[in-house]
Design a protein around this motif. Structure first.
Motif, PDB file in Angstrom:
ATOM      1  N   ASN A  99     -15.778 -30.125  88.719  1.00  0.00           N
ATOM      2  CA  ASN A  99     -14.793 -30.302  87.636  1.00  0.00           C
ATOM      3  C   ASN A  99     -14.305 -31.745  87.551  1.00  0.00           C
ATOM      4  N   GLY A 100     -15.211 -32.681  87.787  1.00  0.00           N
ATOM      5  CA  GLY A 100     -14.890 -34.101  87.683  1.00  0.00           C
ATOM      6  C   GLY A 100     -14.174 -34.699  88.876  1.00  0.00           C
ATOM      7  N   ALA A 101     -13.905 -33.919  89.900  1.00  0.00           N
ATOM      8  CA  ALA A 101     -13.213 -34.420  91.089  1.00  0.00           C
ATOM      9  C   ALA A 101     -14.165 -34.455  92.277  1.00  0.00           C
ATOM     10  N   ARG A 102     -14.109 -35.516  93.044  1.00  0.00           N
ATOM     11  CA  ARG A 102     -14.943 -35.654  94.236  1.00  0.00           C
ATOM     12  C   ARG A 102     -14.238 -34.981  95.402  1.00  0.00           C
ATOM     13  N   ILE A 103     -14.921 -34.035  96.050  1.00  0.00           N
ATOM     14  CA  ILE A 103     -14.354 -33.338  97.195  1.00  0.00           C
ATOM     15  C   ILE A 103     -15.331 -33.428  98.360  1.00  0.00           C
ATOM     16  N   HIS A 104     -14.809 -33.286  99.571  1.00  0.00           N
ATOM     17  CA  HIS A 104     -15.623 -33.423 100.776  1.00  0.00           C
ATOM     18  C   HIS A 104     -15.514 -32.165 101.626  1.00  0.00           C
ATOM     19  N   PHE A 105     -16.598 -31.889 102.368  1.00  0.00           N
ATOM     20  CA  PHE A 105     -16.639 -30.759 103.287  1.00  0.00           C
ATOM     21  C   PHE A 105     -17.112 -31.250 104.643  1.00  0.00           C
ATOM     22  N   CYS A 106     -16.457 -30.780 105.707  1.00  0.00           N
ATOM     23  CA  CYS A 106     -16.826 -31.197 107.059  1.00  0.00           C
ATOM     24  C   CYS A 106     -18.183 -30.604 107.445  1.00  0.00           C
ATOM     25  N   ASP A 107     -18.690 -31.046 108.579  1.00  0.00           N
ATOM     26  CA  ASP A 107     -19.993 -30.568 109.068  1.00  0.00           C
ATOM     27  C   ASP A 107     -20.021 -29.053 109.222  1.00  0.00           C
ATOM     28  N   THR A 108     -18.981 -28.496 109.831  1.00  0.00           N
ATOM     29  CA  THR A 108     -18.940 -27.058 110.097  1.00  0.00           C
ATOM     30  C   THR A 108     -18.955 -26.255 108.804  1.00  0.00           C
ATOM     31  N   CYS A 109     -18.093 -26.595 107.863  1.00  0.00           N
ATOM     32  CA  CYS A 109     -18.036 -25.857 106.598  1.00  0.00           C
ATOM     33  C   CYS A 109     -19.329 -26.040 105.801  1.00  0.00           C
ATOM     34  N   SER A 110     -19.911 -27.208 105.872  1.00  0.00           N
ATOM     35  CA  SER A 110     -21.178 -27.454 105.176  1.00  0.00           C
ATOM     36  C   SER A 110     -22.284 -26.576 105.736  1.00  0.00           C
ATOM     37  N   ARG A 111     -22.361 -26.485 107.065  1.00  0.00           N
ATOM     38  CA  ARG A 111     -23.402 -25.660 107.699  1.00  0.00           C
ATOM     39  C   ARG A 111     -23.216 -24.180 107.386  1.00  0.00           C
ATOM     40  N   GLU A 112     -21.961 -23.727 107.430  1.00  0.00           N
ATOM     41  CA  GLU A 112     -21.682 -22.310 107.186  1.00  0.00           C
ATOM     42  C   GLU A 112     -21.993 -21.891 105.746  1.00  0.00           C
ATOM     43  N   ASN A 113     -21.983 -22.834 104.815  1.00  0.00           N
ATOM     44  CA  ASN A 113     -22.161 -22.510 103.406  1.00  0.00           C
ATOM     45  C   ASN A 113     -23.343 -23.256 102.786  1.00  0.00           C
ATOM     46  N   LEU A 114     -24.329 -23.562 103.607  1.00  0.00           N
ATOM     47  CA  LEU A 114     -25.469 -24.355 103.163  1.00  0.00           C
ATOM     48  C   LEU A 114     -26.201 -23.741 101.964  1.00  0.00           C
ATOM     49  N   ARG A 115     -26.447 -22.446 101.983  1.00  0.00           N
ATOM     50  CA  ARG A 115     -27.171 -21.808 100.874  1.00  0.00           C
ATOM     51  C   ARG A 115     -26.407 -21.918  99.560  1.00  0.00           C
ATOM     52  N   ALA A 116     -25.100 -21.721  99.602  1.00  0.00           N
ATOM     53  CA  ALA A 116     -24.284 -21.833  98.390  1.00  0.00           C
ATOM     54  C   ALA A 116     -24.268 -23.271  97.875  1.00  0.00           C
TER      55      ALA A 116
END
Length: 71
Positions: free
Chosen positions: A44-61
């Motif tokens: 939605n036009g905003a840059r957001i970041h995800f940590c390593d753990t959250c990125s790994r847990e939701n990789l498929r999405a």
């Protein structure tokens, strides 16, 4: 000669902005420095970041390009 706040000598309003610390949009953990392994997403036009753990847990999405609201 003194410089008043509105004069051309005052560079306070033109100073470079301070870099904001990274905060994971999912779990809220704060990074203490640069994190090249974190995931960056534009939603939605905003840059957001995800940590390593959250990125790994939701990789498929993430790879399926689902907005984080869905995962």
């Amino acid at each position: 000669m003194t410089s008043d706040p509105g004069s051309d000598g005052d560079r306070g309003s033109e100073a470079e902005p301070q870099a904001q610390p990274l905060v994971c949009a999912r779990c809220g953990i704060r990074a203490d420095g640069p994190r090249p392994t974190w995931t960056c997403s534009v939603e939605n036009g905003a840059r957001i970041h995800f940590c390593d753990t959250c990125s790994r847990e939701n990789l498929r999405a993430i790879e399926g390009r689902l907005d984080s609201a869905w995962w």
